[in-house]
Design a protein around this motif. Structure first.
Motif, PDB file in Angstrom:
ATOM      1  N   ILE A  47      42.784  38.839  26.050  1.00  0.00           N
ATOM      2  CA  ILE A  47      41.539  39.345  25.460  1.00  0.00           C
ATOM      3  C   ILE A  47      40.530  38.210  25.327  1.00  0.00           C
ATOM      4  O   ILE A  47      39.374  38.319  25.757  1.00  0.00           O
ATOM      5  CB  ILE A  47      41.806  39.963  24.074  1.00  0.00           C
ATOM      6  N   ASP A  48      40.970  37.124  24.713  1.00  0.00           N
ATOM      7  CA  ASP A  48      40.065  35.997  24.451  1.00  0.00           C
ATOM      8  C   ASP A  48      39.499  35.431  25.745  1.00  0.00           C
ATOM      9  O   ASP A  48      38.299  35.114  25.827  1.00  0.00           O
ATOM     10  CB  ASP A  48      40.798  34.897  23.675  1.00  0.00           C
ATOM     11  N   LYS A  49      40.337  35.302  26.753  1.00  0.00           N
ATOM     12  CA  LYS A  49      39.875  34.718  28.014  1.00  0.00           C
ATOM     13  C   LYS A  49      38.894  35.629  28.730  1.00  0.00           C
ATOM     14  O   LYS A  49      37.918  35.161  29.343  1.00  0.00           O
ATOM     15  CB  LYS A  49      41.074  34.372  28.905  1.00  0.00           C
ATOM     16  N   MET A  50      39.120  36.938  28.675  1.00  0.00           N
ATOM     17  CA  MET A  50      38.182  37.866  29.299  1.00  0.00           C
ATOM     18  C   MET A  50      36.838  37.859  28.562  1.00  0.00           C
ATOM     19  O   MET A  50      35.769  37.907  29.189  1.00  0.00           O
ATOM     20  CB  MET A  50      38.773  39.274  29.333  1.00  0.00           C
ATOM     21  N   ASP A 154      38.774  45.722  33.402  1.00  0.00           N
ATOM     22  CA  ASP A 154      40.072  46.383  33.526  1.00  0.00           C
ATOM     23  C   ASP A 154      41.148  45.415  33.060  1.00  0.00           C
ATOM     24  O   ASP A 154      41.256  44.301  33.573  1.00  0.00           O
ATOM     25  CB  ASP A 154      40.333  46.782  34.984  1.00  0.00           C
ATOM     26  N   LYS A 155      41.931  45.851  32.091  1.00  0.00           N
ATOM     27  CA  LYS A 155      43.058  45.047  31.608  1.00  0.00           C
ATOM     28  C   LYS A 155      44.313  45.912  31.674  1.00  0.00           C
ATOM     29  O   LYS A 155      44.660  46.602  30.737  1.00  0.00           O
ATOM     30  CB  LYS A 155      42.800  44.570  30.173  1.00  0.00           C
ATOM     31  N   GLY A 156      44.969  45.902  32.839  1.00  0.00           N
ATOM     32  CA  GLY A 156      46.223  46.613  33.011  1.00  0.00           C
ATOM     33  C   GLY A 156      46.126  48.006  33.592  1.00  0.00           C
ATOM     34  O   GLY A 156      47.156  48.585  33.959  1.00  0.00           O
ATOM     35  N   THR A 157      44.919  48.555  33.707  1.00  0.00           N
ATOM     36  CA  THR A 157      44.793  49.917  34.224  1.00  0.00           C
ATOM     37  C   THR A 157      45.143  49.989  35.712  1.00  0.00           C
ATOM     38  O   THR A 157      45.823  50.916  36.157  1.00  0.00           O
ATOM     39  CB  THR A 157      43.367  50.446  33.976  1.00  0.00           C
ATOM     40  N   TYR A 158      44.676  49.013  36.488  1.00  0.00           N
ATOM     41  CA  TYR A 158      45.014  48.978  37.909  1.00  0.00           C
ATOM     42  C   TYR A 158      46.535  48.917  38.086  1.00  0.00           C
ATOM     43  O   TYR A 158      47.097  49.587  38.960  1.00  0.00           O
ATOM     44  CB  TYR A 158      44.342  47.774  38.556  1.00  0.00           C
ATOM     45  N   ASP A 159      47.207  48.141  37.243  1.00  0.00           N
ATOM     46  CA  ASP A 159      48.664  48.043  37.299  1.00  0.00           C
ATOM     47  C   ASP A 159      49.318  49.404  37.080  1.00  0.00           C
ATOM     48  O   ASP A 159      50.236  49.786  37.805  1.00  0.00           O
ATOM     49  CB  ASP A 159      49.171  47.070  36.227  1.00  0.00           C
ATOM     50  N   ALA A 160      48.856  50.114  36.052  1.00  0.00           N
ATOM     51  CA  ALA A 160      49.455  51.409  35.725  1.00  0.00           C
ATOM     52  C   ALA A 160      49.223  52.423  36.845  1.00  0.00           C
ATOM     53  O   ALA A 160      50.131  53.173  37.220  1.00  0.00           O
ATOM     54  CB  ALA A 160      48.886  51.929  34.403  1.00  0.00           C
ATOM     55  N   ILE A 161      48.003  52.437  37.392  1.00  0.00           N
ATOM     56  CA  ILE A 161      47.692  53.383  38.461  1.00  0.00           C
ATOM     57  C   ILE A 161      48.566  53.117  39.690  1.00  0.00           C
ATOM     58  O   ILE A 161      48.960  54.046  40.407  1.00  0.00           O
ATOM     59  CB  ILE A 161      46.196  53.313  38.818  1.00  0.00           C
ATOM     60  N   ALA A 162      48.880  51.858  39.932  1.00  0.00           N
ATOM     61  CA  ALA A 162      49.714  51.500  41.084  1.00  0.00           C
ATOM     62  C   ALA A 162      51.119  52.091  40.982  1.00  0.00           C
ATOM     63  O   ALA A 162      51.830  52.184  41.989  1.00  0.00           O
ATOM     64  CB  ALA A 162      49.804  49.981  41.224  1.00  0.00           C
ATOM     65  N   LEU A 163      51.512  52.508  39.776  1.00  0.00           N
ATOM     66  CA  LEU A 163      52.842  53.084  39.571  1.00  0.00           C
ATOM     67  C   LEU A 163      52.823  54.605  39.528  1.00  0.00           C
ATOM     68  O   LEU A 163      53.823  55.232  39.196  1.00  0.00           O
ATOM     69  CB  LEU A 163      53.440  52.535  38.261  1.00  0.00           C
ATOM     70  N   GLY A 164      51.676  55.199  39.863  1.00  0.00           N
ATOM     71  CA  GLY A 164      51.541  56.642  39.822  1.00  0.00           C
ATOM     72  C   GLY A 164      52.229  57.334  40.995  1.00  0.00           C
ATOM     73  O   GLY A 164      52.641  56.711  41.977  1.00  0.00           O
ATOM     74  N   GLU A 165      52.337  58.643  40.888  1.00  0.00           N
ATOM     75  CA  GLU A 165      52.981  59.443  41.930  1.00  0.00           C
ATOM     76  C   GLU A 165      52.144  59.442  43.207  1.00  0.00           C
ATOM     77  O   GLU A 165      50.913  59.501  43.169  1.00  0.00           O
ATOM     78  CB  GLU A 165      53.174  60.875  41.447  1.00  0.00           C
ATOM     79  N   LEU A 192      35.734  42.590  36.478  1.00  0.00           N
ATOM     80  CA  LEU A 192      36.710  41.601  36.022  1.00  0.00           C
ATOM     81  C   LEU A 192      38.002  42.343  35.735  1.00  0.00           C
ATOM     82  O   LEU A 192      38.058  43.198  34.846  1.00  0.00           O
ATOM     83  CB  LEU A 192      36.217  40.880  34.761  1.00  0.00           C
ATOM     84  N   ILE A 193      39.033  42.026  36.500  1.00  0.00           N
ATOM     85  CA  ILE A 193      40.297  42.750  36.399  1.00  0.00           C
ATOM     86  C   ILE A 193      41.432  41.794  36.061  1.00  0.00           C
ATOM     87  O   ILE A 193      41.554  40.717  36.661  1.00  0.00           O
ATOM     88  CB  ILE A 193      40.577  43.518  37.717  1.00  0.00           C
ATOM     89  N   THR A 194      42.246  42.184  35.069  1.00  0.00           N
ATOM     90  CA  THR A 194      43.416  41.397  34.681  1.00  0.00           C
ATOM     91  C   THR A 194      44.668  42.200  34.978  1.00  0.00           C
ATOM     92  O   THR A 194      44.779  43.368  34.601  1.00  0.00           O
ATOM     93  CB  THR A 194      43.362  41.029  33.192  1.00  0.00           C
ATOM     94  N   SER A 195      45.611  41.557  35.665  1.00  0.00           N
ATOM     95  CA  SER A 195      46.819  42.232  36.135  1.00  0.00           C
ATOM     96  C   SER A 195      48.055  41.399  35.820  1.00  0.00           C
ATOM     97  O   SER A 195      48.005  40.165  35.828  1.00  0.00           O
ATOM     98  CB  SER A 195      46.717  42.454  37.655  1.00  0.00           C
ATOM     99  N   CYS A 196      49.161  42.096  35.580  1.00  0.00           N
ATOM    100  CA  CYS A 196      50.442  41.398  35.445  1.00  0.00           C
ATOM    101  C   CYS A 196      51.345  41.657  36.651  1.00  0.00           C
ATOM    102  O   CYS A 196      52.403  41.049  36.771  1.00  0.00           O
ATOM    103  CB  CYS A 196      51.160  41.804  34.155  1.00  0.00           C
ATOM    104  N   ASN A 197      50.931  42.557  37.541  1.00  0.00           N
ATOM    105  CA  ASN A 197      51.747  42.912  38.711  1.00  0.00           C
ATOM    106  C   ASN A 197      51.244  42.327  40.015  1.00  0.00           C
ATOM    107  O   ASN A 197      51.982  42.290  41.004  1.00  0.00           O
ATOM    108  CB  ASN A 197      51.819  44.437  38.867  1.00  0.00           C
ATOM    109  N   SER A 237      43.648  37.080  36.451  1.00  0.00           N
ATOM    110  CA  SER A 237      42.341  37.671  36.137  1.00  0.00           C
ATOM    111  C   SER A 237      41.355  37.226  37.196  1.00  0.00           C
ATOM    112  O   SER A 237      41.099  36.019  37.353  1.00  0.00           O
ATOM    113  CB  SER A 237      41.857  37.213  34.754  1.00  0.00           C
ATOM    114  N   VAL A 238      40.802  38.187  37.915  1.00  0.00           N
ATOM    115  CA  VAL A 238      39.912  37.885  39.024  1.00  0.00           C
ATOM    116  C   VAL A 238      38.605  38.647  38.840  1.00  0.00           C
ATOM    117  O   VAL A 238      38.602  39.818  38.460  1.00  0.00           O
ATOM    118  CB  VAL A 238      40.538  38.274  40.383  1.00  0.00           C
TER     119      VAL A 238
END
Length: 245
Positions: A47-50, A154-165, A192-197, A237-238
């Motif tokens: 959060i702080d870095k974003m 985006d903080k984690g939303t792209y990651d979650a969508i990548a795991l969708g059906e 600005l997107i932050t991802s863990c995957n 974070s890119v």
């Protein structure tokens, strides 16, 4: 199995709307019972870095319009106001979970930040509602132009969508994300997107296409660690900037 630039992801409950409805329903009940605002996904450091990145590149003095995709409990948007004095009236969060939106609105009321807009919206299939400060012409609307935002987060939303059906063509829903997100950004604006995957290089490969009119701008550095002879960071974070053409 989902393939993204050579990386295999299995569909997971973490990519389902039902899962996130259940998560935020529990957090909403907890907030009502004991005032707990819920989990900070990826931790306070992200959060702080974003927020710091935003303050440097899209400063509050410019009065930017900022949209968060998958805003959850609203922590990132609240932090923009609390840490850097961004105007709440220019901030908007969308989430496809009705419980997440209700939780964010409840927390915003408690923090006297009711002017932050929170809406239920699945942006892969529908455009976010236009805030009152946006005045798109009818011609723009007819052309499908929704590039109203100086900064999309985006903080984690792209990651979650990548795991969708996957759909009937065997594609993950995440294949729609880059072009849909790019549509929302003003020329010269940022994503600005932050991802863990996904690593920084993987995010670049997924987003830097001519169709999206996005170019690499910068990245946020996190502490690195070493394991098994390899080194890396816990998060990536890119920032991408939208060109005028």
């Amino acid at each position: 199995m989902i393939m993204l630039n050579g990386i295999e992801f299995e569909s997971s409950k973490l990519g389902s709307k039902e899962h996130w409805e259940a998560v935020y329903a529990r957090e909403l009940n907890s907030f009502r019972d004991i005032g707990d605002e819920g989990e900070i996904w990826f931790g306070q450091e992200s959060i702080d870095k974003m927020v710091q990145w935003a303050a440097e590149h899209v400063p509050p003095s410019d009065d930017p319009a900022i949209l968060e995709l998958g805003s959850g409990n609203g922590t990132l948007l609240f932090s923009l106001v609390e840490q850097e004095d961004y105007s709440p009236q220019r901030l908007c969060g969308i989430d496809y979970s009705s419980s997440a939106v209700e939780l964010a609105k409840s927390i915003a009321h408690q923090k006297a930040m009711q002017d932050i807009l929170f809406h239920m919206c699945d942006f892969l299939h529908q455009d976010p509602p236009l805030p009152s400060f946006v005045s798109n012409s009818e011609e723009q609307k007819n052309l499908g132009q929704v590039d109203n935002w100086d900064l999309v987060l985006d903080k984690g939303t792209y990651d979650a969508i990548a795991l969708g059906e996957k759909d009937e063509q065997g594609r993950s829903p995440v294949f729609r994300y880059p072009s849909q997100a790019a549509r929302l950004i003003k020329p010269g604006g940022f994503l600005l997107i932050t991802s863990c995957n996904f690593t920084e290089e993987e995010l670049k490969a997924n987003f830097l296409t001519q169709v999206n009119n996005l170019v690499y701008h910068s990245s946020i550095k996190y502490p690195t660690f070493s394991f098994g002879g390899h080194s890396g960071a816990k998060y990536s974070s890119v920032a991408f900037q939208k060109t005028s053409q």
